[in-house]
Design an enzyme around this catalytic site. Sequence first.
Site, PDB file in Angstrom:
ATOM      1  N   ASP A  36      50.679  27.603  28.637  1.00  0.00           N
ATOM      2  CA  ASP A  36      49.257  27.553  29.478  1.00  0.00           C
ATOM      3  C   ASP A  36      48.948  25.986  29.368  1.00  0.00           C
ATOM      4  O   ASP A  36      49.388  25.241  28.187  1.00  0.00           O
ATOM      5  CB  ASP A  36      48.300  28.100  28.717  1.00  0.00           C
ATOM      6  CG  ASP A  36      47.192  28.587  29.691  1.00  0.00           C
ATOM      7  OD1 ASP A  36      46.894  29.541  29.704  1.00  0.00           O
ATOM      8  OD2 ASP A  36      46.626  27.555  30.409  1.00  0.00           O
ATOM      9  N   GLY A  41      42.318  27.739  31.065  1.00  0.00           N
ATOM     10  CA  GLY A  41      42.275  28.508  29.763  1.00  0.00           C
ATOM     11  C   GLY A  41      41.923  27.765  28.699  1.00  0.00           C
ATOM     12  O   GLY A  41      41.373  26.342  28.512  1.00  0.00           O
ATOM     13  N   ILE A  57      53.896  25.403  33.794  1.00  0.00           N
ATOM     14  CA  ILE A  57      54.977  25.970  34.300  1.00  0.00           C
ATOM     15  C   ILE A  57      55.658  25.001  35.565  1.00  0.00           C
ATOM     16  O   ILE A  57      57.024  25.405  35.713  1.00  0.00           O
ATOM     17  CB  ILE A  57      54.885  27.237  34.745  1.00  0.00           C
ATOM     18  CG1 ILE A  57      53.867  27.381  35.984  1.00  0.00           C
ATOM     19  CG2 ILE A  57      54.429  28.149  33.786  1.00  0.00           C
ATOM     20  CD1 ILE A  57      53.832  28.793  36.666  1.00  0.00           C
ATOM     21  N   ALA A  78      49.841  32.652  35.034  1.00  0.00           N
ATOM     22  CA  ALA A  78      49.673  31.188  35.300  1.00  0.00           C
ATOM     23  C   ALA A  78      49.210  30.959  36.669  1.00  0.00           C
ATOM     24  O   ALA A  78      50.172  31.331  37.547  1.00  0.00           O
ATOM     25  CB  ALA A  78      50.505  30.295  34.706  1.00  0.00           C
ATOM     26  N   TYR A 146      45.229  31.374  49.175  1.00  0.00           N
ATOM     27  CA  TYR A 146      45.292  32.053  47.766  1.00  0.00           C
ATOM     28  C   TYR A 146      46.225  33.301  48.050  1.00  0.00           C
ATOM     29  O   TYR A 146      46.807  33.637  47.388  1.00  0.00           O
ATOM     30  CB  TYR A 146      44.037  32.280  46.910  1.00  0.00           C
ATOM     31  CG  TYR A 146      43.989  33.189  45.944  1.00  0.00           C
ATOM     32  CD1 TYR A 146      44.614  32.614  44.686  1.00  0.00           C
ATOM     33  CD2 TYR A 146      43.504  34.402  46.063  1.00  0.00           C
ATOM     34  CE1 TYR A 146      44.482  33.650  43.343  1.00  0.00           C
ATOM     35  CE2 TYR A 146      43.470  35.252  44.675  1.00  0.00           C
ATOM     36  CZ  TYR A 146      44.017  34.791  43.486  1.00  0.00           C
ATOM     37  OH  TYR A 146      44.094  35.680  42.319  1.00  0.00           O
ATOM     38  N   VAL A 189      31.606  37.495  39.150  1.00  0.00           N
ATOM     39  CA  VAL A 189      30.099  37.804  39.245  1.00  0.00           C
ATOM     40  C   VAL A 189      29.647  38.172  38.001  1.00  0.00           C
ATOM     41  O   VAL A 189      28.469  37.992  37.409  1.00  0.00           O
ATOM     42  CB  VAL A 189      29.788  38.429  40.288  1.00  0.00           C
ATOM     43  CG1 VAL A 189      30.267  39.862  40.573  1.00  0.00           C
ATOM     44  CG2 VAL A 189      28.193  38.557  40.639  1.00  0.00           C
ATOM     45  N   ILE A 205      21.899  35.326  44.563  1.00  0.00           N
ATOM     46  CA  ILE A 205      22.882  36.341  45.016  1.00  0.00           C
ATOM     47  C   ILE A 205      23.205  35.828  46.397  1.00  0.00           C
ATOM     48  O   ILE A 205      22.225  35.532  47.331  1.00  0.00           O
ATOM     49  CB  ILE A 205      22.351  37.763  45.045  1.00  0.00           C
ATOM     50  CG1 ILE A 205      22.272  38.261  43.520  1.00  0.00           C
ATOM     51  CG2 ILE A 205      23.384  38.467  45.834  1.00  0.00           C
ATOM     52  CD1 ILE A 205      21.665  39.534  43.272  1.00  0.00           C
ATOM     53  N   ARG A 213      32.489  45.073  45.940  1.00  0.00           N
ATOM     54  CA  ARG A 213      33.976  44.787  45.452  1.00  0.00           C
ATOM     55  C   ARG A 213      34.342  46.025  44.445  1.00  0.00           C
ATOM     56  O   ARG A 213      33.363  46.758  44.225  1.00  0.00           O
ATOM     57  CB  ARG A 213      33.843  43.658  44.385  1.00  0.00           C
ATOM     58  CG  ARG A 213      33.464  42.402  45.081  1.00  0.00           C
ATOM     59  CD  ARG A 213      34.775  41.708  46.000  1.00  0.00           C
ATOM     60  NE  ARG A 213      34.207  40.535  46.560  1.00  0.00           N
ATOM     61  CZ  ARG A 213      33.612  40.147  47.788  1.00  0.00           C
ATOM     62  NH1 ARG A 213      33.532  41.605  48.494  1.00  0.00           N
ATOM     63  NH2 ARG A 213      33.291  39.060  48.303  1.00  0.00           N
TER      64      ARG A 213
HETATM   65  P1  NAD Z   1      42.290  32.189  34.126  1.00  0.00           P
HETATM   66  O1  NAD Z   1      41.750  31.048  34.661  1.00  0.00           O
HETATM   67  O2  NAD Z   1      41.276  32.535  32.881  1.00  0.00           O
HETATM   68  O3  NAD Z   1      43.892  32.339  33.892  1.00  0.00           O
HETATM   69  C1  NAD Z   1      44.566  31.662  34.632  1.00  0.00           C
HETATM   70  C2  NAD Z   1      45.526  30.813  33.154  1.00  0.00           C
HETATM   71  O4  NAD Z   1      46.495  30.181  33.959  1.00  0.00           O
HETATM   72  C3  NAD Z   1      44.680  29.814  32.536  1.00  0.00           C
HETATM   73  O5  NAD Z   1      44.547  29.862  31.265  1.00  0.00           O
HETATM   74  C4  NAD Z   1      45.126  28.376  33.261  1.00  0.00           C
HETATM   75  O6  NAD Z   1      44.999  27.236  32.217  1.00  0.00           O
HETATM   76  C5  NAD Z   1      46.358  28.777  33.372  1.00  0.00           C
HETATM   77  N1  NAD Z   1      47.327  27.946  34.314  1.00  0.00           N
HETATM   78  C6  NAD Z   1      46.813  27.658  35.424  1.00  0.00           C
HETATM   79  N2  NAD Z   1      47.907  26.984  36.151  1.00  0.00           N
HETATM   80  C7  NAD Z   1      48.950  26.717  35.160  1.00  0.00           C
HETATM   81  C8  NAD Z   1      50.191  26.162  35.205  1.00  0.00           C
HETATM   82  N3  NAD Z   1      50.716  25.436  36.290  1.00  0.00           N
HETATM   83  N4  NAD Z   1      51.030  26.139  33.928  1.00  0.00           N
HETATM   84  C9  NAD Z   1      50.530  26.973  33.012  1.00  0.00           C
HETATM   85  N5  NAD Z   1      49.419  27.421  33.000  1.00  0.00           N
HETATM   86  C10 NAD Z   1      48.605  27.312  34.172  1.00  0.00           C
HETATM   87  O7  NAD Z   1      42.251  33.420  35.191  1.00  0.00           O
HETATM   88  P2  NAD Z   1      42.230  35.167  35.184  1.00  0.00           P
HETATM   89  O8  NAD Z   1      41.285  35.479  36.128  1.00  0.00           O
HETATM   90  O9  NAD Z   1      42.748  35.564  33.648  1.00  0.00           O
HETATM   91  O10 NAD Z   1      43.609  34.933  35.886  1.00  0.00           O
HETATM   92  C11 NAD Z   1      44.986  35.377  35.442  1.00  0.00           C
HETATM   93  C12 NAD Z   1      45.692  35.858  36.538  1.00  0.00           C
HETATM   94  O11 NAD Z   1      45.120  36.954  37.277  1.00  0.00           O
HETATM   95  C13 NAD Z   1      45.957  34.898  37.864  1.00  0.00           C
HETATM   96  O12 NAD Z   1      47.158  35.099  38.266  1.00  0.00           O
HETATM   97  C14 NAD Z   1      44.752  35.442  38.796  1.00  0.00           C
HETATM   98  O13 NAD Z   1      45.333  34.905  40.046  1.00  0.00           O
HETATM   99  C15 NAD Z   1      45.098  36.813  38.925  1.00  0.00           C
HETATM  100  N6  NAD Z   1      44.055  37.728  39.194  1.00  0.00           N
HETATM  101  C16 NAD Z   1      42.840  37.522  38.710  1.00  0.00           C
HETATM  102  C17 NAD Z   1      41.727  38.541  39.314  1.00  0.00           C
HETATM  103  C18 NAD Z   1      40.222  38.598  38.588  1.00  0.00           C
HETATM  104  O14 NAD Z   1      39.579  39.144  39.054  1.00  0.00           O
HETATM  105  N7  NAD Z   1      39.948  37.675  37.493  1.00  0.00           N
HETATM  106  C19 NAD Z   1      41.935  39.337  40.238  1.00  0.00           C
HETATM  107  C20 NAD Z   1      43.221  39.386  40.896  1.00  0.00           C
HETATM  108  C21 NAD Z   1      44.271  38.424  40.349  1.00  0.00           C
END
Ligand code: NAD
Length: 314
Positions: A36, A41, A57, A78, A146, A189, A205, A213
């Site tokens: 990470d 994070g 990455i 990530a 996205y 949210v 809001i 959602r």
């Molecule tokens: P988050 O921001 O907590 O997690 C993403 C993590 O990726 C973070 O810890 C960040 O530091 C790390 N990161 C970003 N770019 C990076 C890189 N280049 N190299 C290494 N680490 C990197 O958010 P989350 O909500 O836990 O999201 C996790 C995954 O779930 C993501 O792929 C997101 O697109 C997907 N997602 C989330 C939701 C949601 O509702 N939270 C819905 C659909 C998809």
Amino acid sequence: MAKKYQTALVTGGAGFIGSHIVDALIRRRLKVYVVDDLSSGSTKNVNPNAHFTKLSILSPQFPAYLKRIKPDVIFHLAAQVNLRKSVDEPFDDAQRNAIGTLTIAHWGAKAGVKKIVYTSTGGPMYPEGARMPYSEKTSPGPISPYGISKLAGEMYLNHTYHVHGVPYVALRYANVYGPRQNAKGEAGVVAIFAEQMLKGNAISITGTGKQTRDFVFVEDVVRANMLAMDRKVIGPFNIGTGKETDINTIFKKMKKITGYELPARKAPSAPGEVLRSALSAVKARKTLGWEPKVKLDEGLKKTVVWFQKNNHIS
Ligand code: NAD
């Protein structure tokens, strides 16, 4: 029975959802690596029994790292996770999400990975106006950078499957909520409401609040990831409840749980805000044996309790 996989890599494992996946893998006694870059994070989320490396990455060191640890399975989370930010900074989004996933697919195959469980997205993947709840049969039609970069990720993994034989599952999540979700900036949210209500701050809001959602609890999402690892399946799976809940309803439910007393302020709608979203997870039920188990009221309570306990209240 011998374990199918001994070692796992979780990219984004210091984030909200990734860190819960790490915990589940450790409970299952896998050796777990986490990479990470800590862009959103936090090391506070990382299980002390995981092997954590602060690394992007996208960094030139990443392929050598992957070859050294040789994971059997990769959970790839990530990402740049913010849809609105992807509109303002589409190149960063494409780098992190599309090139990031190509990096995992390409170098993962070279390092001998046996399966990749990819985190895609649900709502932004499907064209607005398509029949709700969206099913995987709905042709993707993302319009946000996205959604486009997440779809590109799926397609790169599909390429790697066909050319290098590395199986993959793309989990298209609905709106995930729960403990450890970041309440800063453009977060979910539920996390924002939990933090602001517990602090007694004003809450806005956007629009009418009637935008809907599909809220799925993080524990259910983790179980979907475990099933995706265990089952011999390929391709995309929606992970959602199929139910639409509007933001006003979330506000009311959370008001009751937290004892918050202020009315919500009205704010203008965000440009391009999606009005409705829900995902059908019939395919996940039939093929993965997955169903959401945590009811919204229960999940909201668990989330608020976590925010109460975890120093988010100043
Ligand atoms: P988050 O921001 O907590 O997690 C993403 C993590 O990726 C973070 O810890 C960040 O530091 C790390 N990161 C970003 N770019 C990076 C890189 N280049 N190299 C290494 N680490 C990197 O958010 P989350 O909500 O836990 O999201 C996790 C995954 O779930 C993501 O792929 C997101 O697109 C997907 N997602 C989330 C939701 C949601 O509702 N939270 C819905 C659909 C998809």
